[in-house]
Design a protein around this motif. Structure first.
Motif, short mmCIF file in Angstrom:
data_model
loop_
_atom_site.label_atom_id
_atom_site.label_comp_id
_atom_site.label_asym_id
_atom_site.label_seq_id
_atom_site.Cartn_x
_atom_site.Cartn_y
_atom_site.Cartn_z
N GLU A 1 38.32 59.58 38.83
CA GLU A 1 39.48 58.95 39.49
C GLU A 1 40.38 58.24 38.49
O GLU A 1 39.91 57.65 37.52
CB GLU A 1 38.97 57.95 40.52
N MET A 2 41.70 58.25 38.76
CA MET A 2 42.70 57.61 37.91
C MET A 2 43.55 56.65 38.73
O MET A 2 43.98 56.99 39.83
CB MET A 2 43.61 58.67 37.27
N ARG A 3 43.82 55.48 38.18
CA ARG A 3 44.65 54.47 38.86
C ARG A 3 45.64 53.85 37.87
O ARG A 3 45.30 53.58 36.72
CB ARG A 3 43.78 53.35 39.42
N TYR A 4 46.88 53.58 38.35
CA TYR A 4 47.86 52.80 37.59
C TYR A 4 47.70 51.31 37.94
O TYR A 4 47.40 50.97 39.08
CB TYR A 4 49.29 53.19 37.96
N PRO A 5 47.91 50.42 36.99
CA PRO A 5 47.84 48.99 37.29
C PRO A 5 48.79 48.55 38.40
O PRO A 5 48.50 47.61 39.12
CB PRO A 5 48.20 48.33 35.95
N GLY A 6 49.92 49.24 38.55
CA GLY A 6 50.92 48.81 39.52
C GLY A 6 50.93 49.57 40.82
O GLY A 6 51.83 49.41 41.64
N ILE B 1 33.75 42.89 34.41
CA ILE B 1 33.13 42.96 35.74
C ILE B 1 33.19 41.58 36.37
O ILE B 1 32.62 40.62 35.85
CB ILE B 1 31.68 43.46 35.65
N HIS B 2 33.89 41.49 37.48
CA HIS B 2 34.04 40.22 38.19
C HIS B 2 32.86 39.98 39.13
O HIS B 2 32.38 38.84 39.27
CB HIS B 2 35.35 40.25 38.98
N LYS B 3 32.40 41.06 39.78
CA LYS B 3 31.33 40.92 40.77
C LYS B 3 30.73 42.29 41.03
O LYS B 3 31.40 43.31 40.87
CB LYS B 3 31.90 40.34 42.08
N PHE C 1 42.12 43.25 41.19
CA PHE C 1 40.73 43.71 41.13
C PHE C 1 40.63 45.17 41.57
O PHE C 1 41.13 45.55 42.62
CB PHE C 1 39.84 42.83 41.99
N LEU C 2 39.95 45.96 40.75
CA LEU C 2 39.73 47.37 41.03
C LEU C 2 38.29 47.54 41.52
O LEU C 2 37.34 47.19 40.81
CB LEU C 2 39.96 48.20 39.77
N LEU C 3 38.14 48.06 42.73
CA LEU C 3 36.81 48.27 43.29
C LEU C 3 36.34 49.69 42.96
O LEU C 3 37.05 50.66 43.20
CB LEU C 3 36.82 48.08 44.82
N ASP D 1 37.85 43.15 37.03
CA ASP D 1 39.01 42.29 36.82
C ASP D 1 39.92 42.94 35.79
O ASP D 1 39.54 43.16 34.64
CB ASP D 1 38.56 40.92 36.32
N THR D 2 41.17 43.27 36.21
CA THR D 2 42.12 43.96 35.33
C THR D 2 43.25 43.06 34.87
O THR D 2 44.28 43.55 34.41
CB THR D 2 42.72 45.19 36.05
#
Length: 494
Positions: free
Chosen positions: A481-486, A140-142, A116-118, A131-132
């Motif tokens: 902002e940038m994020r990798y799944p891992g 969107i999970h929540k 989960f990415l906040l 939810d990824t």
């Protein structure tokens, strides 16, 4: 001339996660999210294929939502350099930073999973939990309500989110429920329910922004931008004079959740201390902070007497004399910093000058400039602003990519685990974008990648990659902002 432009983180308890640091390294690699060590991530981490990028359209009368984009960054893919998925959030909420529900801080717990990415929103205070699990089909999970957060904690303007080793999530907050000067830390549980405020006692800073924690040394360090009433209206020099921006870094006892030391600097030395990074090696006693308006890097370290110190003269970007601009001198405006996973290089962006810099920090007390590249900015040769000809400073030519002119300037950074690719986005924050780069508001921002010579130092723009958020079918957007799944260089704490 140097600064004349002024004139005119329930946390880990007893170290959670199987006694946290020591026992975690006796467990088999891969038993939980992330990696056993920074060097394992550096040497064995897979090359990134997708990235999750927050993007905002926040503007007056905008009818389209902010969103999280899925960007293909696999050079062997037919959809390389394209948006291949997305999930919309709210309208006019200023979707900004992001962080994971789990990372290398709880690698020793096989029950934890990075899924989960906040995504906190500055304006509404809402926190979207994405939810990824299907990375090209985000959901969107929540939604954690900003109104509920304000009612229960008297906090607003959520910013930095870090996962903790016990499964909870810690989020820095920059204002009170009235968006006045205040700060604190919001604690969520693993179900993303509000626990309350993290800090104990009544001693907390007036301004909030970023933080980094290191349980090995029982320390957390936080910074403060300013009051939301000031920065949410763009930059006004009078707000500096009126004391509406921060000048301090704060050191917290991680176990007792109490602030134990504040180092306050003169405004001419440090104003707007923003992003903070520690060395990834958990035994290291070094960290760095970028101060935006004074355009300097602060080096934080623990000395021989076990006292935490902060040196604001570590790296200084001098202001540039201007013959045509808002002020007589233009600061660099350091808005993001990053440390490579092997702790060899420090990177930072000068959002007004328009350059990225790379410093070798293998000797953390003696940084050495090894790379610099201009990607937009306000002193570009084809721009409207003019450097004072008496300064002798040449205004840089800015490259185009496939005929597209770069908008804005390098801002948020993300580095590949192996340190060979530096990703860059160009948007800072809507009120500042509107003030300093108004064309980007209508034409959108961009995402770029810089090829890194990790062995010898040096940077080069990769002209095969650019994601132009100005061409979104629902209208121009600006990526942040940038994020990798891992996991990556600014999300995982060891």
């Amino acid at each position: 001339m140097r600064r004349s432009f002024f004139v005119g983180s329930s946390v880990l308890g007893a170290f959670g996660c199987y006694n946290y640091w020591f026992q975690r390294r006796t467990l088999a690699a891969g038993c939980g999210p992330g990696y056993t060590s920074p060097l394992e991530a550096f040497h064995r981490g897979p090359q990134e294929k997708l990235m999750f990028v927050t993007a905002t359209r926040t503007e007056e009368n905008c009818k389209n939502a902010d969103f999280v984009a899925v960007v293909d960054v696999d050079p062997n893919s037919s959809s390389y350099s394209k948006i291949v998925g997305r999930v919309d959030t709210g309208i006019g909420e200023e979707l900004h930073h992001s962080g994971w529900n789990a990372c290398s801080s709880c690698h020793g717990d096989p029950m934890k999973k990075r899924r989960f990415l906040l995504c906190p929103c500055l304006s509404s205070g809402n926190i979207y939990v994405i939810d990824t699990e299907d990375p090209k089909n985000l959901k969107i999970h929540k939604t954690v309500s900003g109104e509920e957060i304000a009612r229960r904690t008297n906090l607003s303007f959520p910013h930095t989110s870090h996962c903790l080793g016990d499964g909870n999530i810690l989020i820095s907050m920059m204002g009170d429920k009235n968006k006045d000067a205040s700060s604190g830390f919001l604690l969520l549980n693993s179900n993303f329910d509000i626990i309350g405020r993290w800090e104990n006692g009544k001693d907390f800073p007036p301004f909030g922004y970023d933080f980094w924690y290191q349980p090995y040394h029982n320390i957390m360090v936080s910074t403060g931008w300013g009051t939301p009433q000031a920065f949410s209206n763009g930059f006004n020099p009078q707000d500096v004079a009126d004391g509406n921006y921060g000048h301090s870094v704060h050191f917290w006892d991680w176990k007792t959740k109490t602030m134990k030391k504040t180092i306050k600097f003169e405004p001419s030395k440090v104003t707007m201390p923003l992003e903070i990074r520690f060395a990834h090696d958990p035994k290291s006693v070094h960290g760095w902070c970028g101060a935006a308006l004074t355009s300097n890097i602060i080096h934080m370290y623990r000395d021989a007497n076990d006292e935490w110190q902060a040196n604001p003269d570590y790296i200084q970007v001098d202001p540039i004399p201007m013959s045509k601009w808002h002020l007589p001198n233009m600061p660099g405006l350091i808005t993001d910093i990053l440390v490579s996973m092997d702790d060899k290089y420090l990177y930072f962006s000068n959002w007004l000058h328009g350059d990225l810099r790379q410093y070798n920090i293998e000797d953390p007390f003696n940084p050495r400039l090894t790379g610099q590249i201009f990607l937009g900015g306000s002193i570009r040769s084809d721009g409207e602003w003019k450097v004072d000809p008496k300064s002798g400073i040449e205004q840089p030519e800015i490259p185009t990519i496939n005929g597209t002119k770069l908008q804005g300037a390098p801002q948020m950074l993300q580095l590949s685990l192996d340190g060979k690719r530096l990703y860059v986005t160009t948007s800072l924050y809507t009120p500042f974008d509107k003030q300093f780069y108004p064309k980007m508001m209508g034409e959108g921002g961009q995402m770029l990648v810089i090829d890194i010579d990790h062995e010898n130092g040096g940077m080069k723009l990769n002209t095969d990659f650019m994601v132009d958020f100005g061409k979104e079918i629902d209208g121009p957007a600006r990526p942040h902002e940038m994020r990798y799944p891992g996991g990556d260089c600014s999300s995982d704490i060891f």
